[in-house]
Design a protein around this motif. Structure first.
Motif, PDB file in Angstrom:
ATOM      1  N   ASP A  96      44.533  66.394  16.139  1.00 16.32           N
ATOM      2  CA  ASP A  96      43.529  67.111  15.646  1.00 16.32           C
ATOM      3  C   ASP A  96      43.766  67.564  14.131  1.00 16.32           C
ATOM      4  OD1 ASP A  96      41.574  66.881  17.951  1.00 16.32           O
ATOM      5  OD2 ASP A  96      43.127  68.000  19.055  1.00 16.32           O
ATOM      6  N   GLY A  97      44.908  67.601  13.645  1.00 17.62           N
ATOM      7  CA  GLY A  97      45.089  68.019  12.417  1.00 17.62           C
ATOM      8  C   GLY A  97      46.815  68.149  12.341  1.00 17.62           C
ATOM      9  N   ALA A  98      47.102  68.061  10.779  1.00 14.50           N
ATOM     10  CA  ALA A  98      48.592  68.265  10.503  1.00 14.50           C
ATOM     11  C   ALA A  98      48.698  68.908   9.390  1.00 14.50           C
ATOM     12  CB  ALA A  98      48.987  66.747  10.638  1.00 14.50           C
ATOM     13  N   LEU A  99      50.311  69.401   9.064  1.00 13.57           N
ATOM     14  CA  LEU A  99      50.417  70.063   7.972  1.00 13.57           C
ATOM     15  C   LEU A  99      51.780  69.824   7.601  1.00 13.57           C
ATOM     16  CD1 LEU A  99      50.122  72.697   6.091  1.00 13.57           C
ATOM     17  CD2 LEU A  99      51.323  73.990   7.747  1.00 13.57           C
ATOM     18  N   LEU A 100      51.975  69.219   6.153  1.00 17.73           N
ATOM     19  CA  LEU A 100      53.232  69.151   5.535  1.00 17.73           C
ATOM     20  C   LEU A 100      53.375  69.932   4.365  1.00 17.73           C
ATOM     21  CD1 LEU A 100      52.864  65.222   5.462  1.00 17.73           C
ATOM     22  CD2 LEU A 100      54.044  66.622   7.242  1.00 17.73           C
ATOM     23  N   ASP A 101      54.611  70.670   4.681  1.00 16.88           N
ATOM     24  CA  ASP A 101      55.076  71.771   3.486  1.00 16.88           C
ATOM     25  C   ASP A 101      56.376  70.881   2.937  1.00 16.88           C
ATOM     26  OD1 ASP A 101      56.113  73.565   2.050  1.00 16.88           O
ATOM     27  OD2 ASP A 101      56.294  75.175   3.468  1.00 16.88           O
ATOM     28  N   LEU A 232      44.671  60.885  12.835  1.00 22.42           N
ATOM     29  CA  LEU A 232      43.812  61.991  12.795  1.00 22.42           C
ATOM     30  C   LEU A 232      42.606  61.379  13.779  1.00 22.42           C
ATOM     31  CD1 LEU A 232      43.454  63.648   9.423  1.00 22.42           C
ATOM     32  CD2 LEU A 232      44.650  64.532  11.429  1.00 22.42           C
ATOM     33  N   SER A 233      41.926  62.561  14.575  1.00 23.67           N
ATOM     34  CA  SER A 233      41.043  62.302  15.287  1.00 23.67           C
ATOM     35  C   SER A 233      39.782  62.708  14.472  1.00 23.67           C
ATOM     36  CB  SER A 233      40.852  63.067  16.540  1.00 23.67           C
ATOM     37  OG  SER A 233      41.141  64.392  16.391  1.00 23.67           O
ATOM     38  N   ASP A 234      38.405  62.396  14.853  1.00 21.47           N
ATOM     39  CA  ASP A 234      37.378  62.731  13.864  1.00 21.47           C
ATOM     40  C   ASP A 234      37.209  64.093  13.554  1.00 21.47           C
ATOM     41  OD1 ASP A 234      36.379  60.033  14.843  1.00 21.47           O
ATOM     42  OD2 ASP A 234      34.830  60.501  15.786  1.00 21.47           O
ATOM     43  N   GLN A 235      37.139  64.226  12.344  1.00 24.60           N
ATOM     44  CA  GLN A 235      37.131  65.503  11.564  1.00 24.60           C
ATOM     45  C   GLN A 235      38.387  66.401  11.593  1.00 24.60           C
ATOM     46  OE1 GLN A 235      33.381  67.856  12.960  1.00 24.60           O
ATOM     47  NE2 GLN A 235      32.654  67.061  11.248  1.00 24.60           N
ATOM     48  N   GLY A 236      39.510  65.647  11.976  1.00 30.54           N
ATOM     49  CA  GLY A 236      40.780  66.160  11.886  1.00 30.54           C
ATOM     50  C   GLY A 236      41.168  66.354  10.446  1.00 30.54           C
ATOM     51  N   ARG A 237      42.071  67.293  10.126  1.00 35.10           N
ATOM     52  CA  ARG A 237      42.408  67.627   8.730  1.00 35.10           C
ATOM     53  C   ARG A 237      43.960  67.335   8.429  1.00 35.10           C
ATOM     54  NH1 ARG A 237      38.559  72.357   6.377  1.00 35.10           N
ATOM     55  NH2 ARG A 237      36.907  71.370   6.272  1.00 35.10           N
ATOM     56  N   LEU A 238      44.227  66.945   7.239  1.00 33.05           N
ATOM     57  CA  LEU A 238      45.827  66.792   6.873  1.00 33.05           C
ATOM     58  C   LEU A 238      45.676  67.555   5.624  1.00 33.05           C
ATOM     59  CD1 LEU A 238      48.378  65.606   6.776  1.00 33.05           C
ATOM     60  CD2 LEU A 238      47.596  63.630   5.496  1.00 33.05           C
ATOM     61  N   CYS A 239      46.638  68.652   6.000  1.00 27.80           N
ATOM     62  CA  CYS A 239      47.180  69.527   4.640  1.00 27.80           C
ATOM     63  C   CYS A 239      48.403  69.291   4.274  1.00 27.80           C
ATOM     64  CB  CYS A 239      46.811  70.892   5.181  1.00 27.80           C
ATOM     65  SG  CYS A 239      45.267  71.586   5.794  1.00 27.80           S
ATOM     66  N   ILE A 240      48.513  69.135   2.778  1.00 26.27           N
ATOM     67  CA  ILE A 240      49.870  68.635   2.406  1.00 26.27           C
ATOM     68  C   ILE A 240      50.004  69.659   1.251  1.00 26.27           C
ATOM     69  CG2 ILE A 240      51.435  67.033   1.169  1.00 26.27           C
ATOM     70  CD1 ILE A 240      49.849  65.019   2.764  1.00 26.27           C
ATOM     71  N   ILE A 308      42.278  66.797   3.143  1.00 26.46           N
ATOM     72  CA  ILE A 308      41.553  65.801   3.448  1.00 26.46           C
ATOM     73  C   ILE A 308      41.296  65.701   5.006  1.00 26.46           C
ATOM     74  CG2 ILE A 308      43.514  63.974   3.879  1.00 26.46           C
ATOM     75  CD1 ILE A 308      41.688  62.070   1.744  1.00 26.46           C
ATOM     76  N   GLU A 309      39.898  65.215   4.971  1.00 27.55           N
ATOM     77  CA  GLU A 309      39.444  65.258   6.505  1.00 27.55           C
ATOM     78  C   GLU A 309      38.805  63.615   6.843  1.00 27.55           C
ATOM     79  OE1 GLU A 309      35.281  66.685   8.315  1.00 27.55           O
ATOM     80  OE2 GLU A 309      36.477  68.347   7.381  1.00 27.55           O
ATOM     81  N   LYS A 310      39.231  63.402   8.210  1.00 30.23           N
ATOM     82  CA  LYS A 310      38.788  62.040   8.698  1.00 30.23           C
ATOM     83  C   LYS A 310      37.265  62.315   9.043  1.00 30.23           C
ATOM     84  CE  LYS A 310      40.654  58.276  10.561  1.00 30.23           C
ATOM     85  NZ  LYS A 310      41.667  58.243  11.414  1.00 30.23           N
ATOM     86  N   LYS A 311      36.375  61.410   8.637  1.00 25.21           N
ATOM     87  CA  LYS A 311      35.134  61.162   8.911  1.00 25.21           C
ATOM     88  C   LYS A 311      34.848  61.083  10.383  1.00 25.21           C
ATOM     89  CE  LYS A 311      33.432  59.157   4.676  1.00 25.21           C
ATOM     90  NZ  LYS A 311      32.891  57.875   4.001  1.00 25.21           N
ATOM     91  N   GLY A 312      33.768  61.490  11.055  1.00 26.81           N
ATOM     92  CA  GLY A 312      33.549  61.354  12.316  1.00 26.81           C
ATOM     93  C   GLY A 312      32.631  62.290  12.904  1.00 26.81           C
ATOM     94  N   GLU A 313      32.530  62.017  14.253  1.00 26.60           N
ATOM     95  CA  GLU A 313      31.226  62.970  14.998  1.00 26.60           C
ATOM     96  C   GLU A 313      32.147  64.426  14.889  1.00 26.60           C
ATOM     97  OE1 GLU A 313      28.430  61.908  15.721  1.00 26.60           O
ATOM     98  OE2 GLU A 313      28.764  59.959  14.604  1.00 26.60           O
ATOM     99  N   MET A 314      30.967  65.419  15.299  1.00 27.62           N
ATOM    100  CA  MET A 314      31.681  66.832  15.461  1.00 27.62           C
ATOM    101  C   MET A 314      32.173  66.661  16.894  1.00 27.62           C
ATOM    102  SD  MET A 314      30.547  68.927  13.315  1.00 27.62           S
ATOM    103  CE  MET A 314      30.326  70.622  14.327  1.00 27.62           C
TER     104      MET A 314
END
Length: 315
Positions: A96-101, A232-240, A308-314
């Motif tokens: 549902d989401g991921a972070l890379l520092d 990433l699943s729908d509306q999941g976000r990747l923060c880098i 960035i966010e994956k497009k998709g259903e709520m």
């Protein structure tokens, strides 16, 4: 030694992950668990954190630091770029989401024995995974003058790359360069005194370049961006969070490629390849540290957060 690391852009990155309390979230650069604590705090007992790091000491420290949270926690010693295989081993297909520092942890910099710091004399090591066999000593003593110049110029953006390489070759002919102290002395001798007066420590850029080479940091990042977006699943976000222009350029280019995947020649009036973007931008510009954060943690000065966010259903 205690594992300390000040988490850069902490609240900004946790907020922008848009955490679902029952979701599955990945911290691909776990460190001592600083950012991960912000994720765990927002997860309930049905939520899952997957913490990935190449460094065993980091995993051990993070496990202890995150013990108080009641979400499910999975710790993995691996490269974050191998995310697809990591998920497969856990019988998971998406997150549902991921972070890379992408910053080197303060622990690694401050632990002299690891050889990351030009401020402390130590063996020339710089391995993020101490079990790897390829070290900074190998790079410094076996690379040709051309190879050394290339990585110091490309990864360190060092204007004196060619001269530094010449001095390293000359020095290692006398005897192998085995410590950070020897390397710093060689770099200082290569850079004219007038150029050493201003700007950062004269060894900073060369040490950065060698560290990137030893750990394949840019190659890993390039492979990872698409791999994370794929899972990433729908509306999941990747923060880098990046710390220098080379990293930021890769993230920006990979995001843009994913935002506009059309491969049609520019002269075509309409798209015929049919490739559509599966992601969307969250913010137009990267988030930078506040003045308040910079006062508390000067190491955050060059940090940039892109989302960035994956497009998709709520969900």
């Amino acid at each position: 030694m205690e594992f300390k690391h000040v988490s850069v852009l902490f609240s900004e990155s946790i907020k922008n992950l848009n955490i679902n309390p029952e979701g599955i979230y990945v911290d691909g650069t776990l460190g001592g668990g600083g950012h991960a604590s912000g994720i765990c705090e927002r997860l309930n007992s049905k939520g899952t954190l997957i913490g990935i790091d190449r460094d065993k000491d980091a995993l051990r420290a993070a496990a202890a630091n995150l013990e108080k949270y009641n979400c499910k926690k999975i710790f993995v010693q691996n490269n974050y770029s191998d995310i697809k295989n990591i998920l497969k081993e856990q019988n998971l297909s998406s997150i549902d989401g991921a972070l890379l520092d992408l910053g080197v942890s303060s622990f690694q910099l401050d632990n002299g024995e690891r050889g990351f710091s030009y401020m402390k004399d130590a063996p020339l090591d710089m391995r993020m995974n101490a079990e790897d066999t390829f070290t900074a000593e190998t790079v410094v003593n076996t690379y040709s003058e051309e190879e050394l110049t290339r990585i110091i110029r490309q990864y360190g953006e060092e204007r004196w790359a060619s001269r530094i390489s010449q001095f390293i070759i000359k020095e290692r002919k006398k005897s192998p360069i085995t410590t950070t102290g020897q390397l710093v002395t060689t770099i200082k001798a290569a850079i004219p005194a007038s150029a050493r007066r201003d700007g950062p420590h004269p060894a900073k850029r060369t040490f950065q370049a060698i560290r990137i080479e030893v750990n394949d940091e840019l190659g890993q990042l390039e492979r990872a961006v698409d791999a994370f977006l794929d899972v990433l699943s729908d509306q999941g976000r990747l923060c880098i969070i990046t710390f220098h222009s080379l990293e930021d350029r890769i993230v920006k280019e990979r995001f843009n490629q994913r935002l506009n995947p059309c491969t049609c020649p520019k002269e075509f009036p309409i798209c015929v390849c049919g490739k559509e973007s599966d992601v969307k931008k969250v913010l137009r510009k990267p988030i930078l540290p506040s003045e308040q954060e910079l006062t508390l943690n000067p190491r955050a000065r060059s940090a940039k957060l892109r989302i960035i966010e994956k497009k998709g259903e709520m969900r």
